[in-house]
Design a protein around this motif. Sequence first.
Motif, PDB file in Angstrom:
ATOM      1  N   ALA A  80       0.835  -1.210   0.000  1.00  0.00           N
ATOM      2  CA  ALA A  80       0.000   0.000   0.000  1.00  0.00           C
ATOM      3  C   ALA A  80       0.865   1.255   0.000  1.00  0.00           C
ATOM      4  N   THR A  86      -4.709   2.071  -3.695  1.00  0.00           N
ATOM      5  CA  THR A  86      -5.347   2.336  -2.406  1.00  0.00           C
ATOM      6  C   THR A  86      -5.109   1.127  -1.498  1.00  0.00           C
ATOM      7  N   GLU A  89      -7.315  -1.673  -2.712  1.00  0.00           N
ATOM      8  CA  GLU A  89      -6.773  -2.290  -3.927  1.00  0.00           C
ATOM      9  C   GLU A  89      -5.553  -3.149  -3.601  1.00  0.00           C
ATOM     10  N   SER A  90      -4.708  -2.656  -2.697  1.00  0.00           N
ATOM     11  CA  SER A  90      -3.537  -3.433  -2.277  1.00  0.00           C
ATOM     12  C   SER A  90      -3.961  -4.727  -1.608  1.00  0.00           C
ATOM     13  N   ALA A 115      -1.881   3.152   7.341  1.00  0.00           N
ATOM     14  CA  ALA A 115      -2.265   3.859   6.105  1.00  0.00           C
ATOM     15  C   ALA A 115      -2.750   5.273   6.415  1.00  0.00           C
ATOM     16  N   ARG A 116      -3.534   5.412   7.434  1.00  0.00           N
ATOM     17  CA  ARG A 116      -4.025   6.744   7.800  1.00  0.00           C
ATOM     18  C   ARG A 116      -2.902   7.648   8.270  1.00  0.00           C
ATOM     19  N   PRO A 121      -3.858   6.507   0.386  1.00  0.00           N
ATOM     20  CA  PRO A 121      -5.259   6.430  -0.024  1.00  0.00           C
ATOM     21  C   PRO A 121      -5.883   5.139   0.469  1.00  0.00           C
ATOM     22  N   LEU A 122      -7.078   5.261   0.996  1.00  0.00           N
ATOM     23  CA  LEU A 122      -7.745   4.082   1.546  1.00  0.00           C
ATOM     24  C   LEU A 122      -8.580   3.416   0.478  1.00  0.00           C
TER      25      LEU A 122
END
Length: 122
Positions: A80, A86, A89-90, A115-116, A121-122
Amino acid sequence: MCVRLNCAASTVRTGAAFYAPFGIEYSEFVAQDEQGYNIMQHYDLLANLANAVAEKKGRLFVHCEAGVNRSGSLCLAYHAATSGMTLLESAQHCKARRGRICTNPAFQLQVFGFARKHQLPL
């Protein structure tokens, strides 16, 4: 360059001497597949190895005991962070190639928090 990263060194015991005759570098750490364990504390080690291997156009094999939670969570976070996809998607990409990954709910939350924190991107 070929490197093996063992994310479950307390139960999967091979070691550097086992791989040295084949020209494979070896790194390891001990991690638990438990709800209260902070798997992301090992992210920098994985990322540094992955970046060094990629720079030399080598291969990095990351594993734990079952290849699902410890190694899967760290690889998902790295994918990611580096792929431009995103997080969702990852996760789909990694799951399509590996099967079951990151089934530990605490690890899922840690990857999401990673990630945040890194504004991926989430």
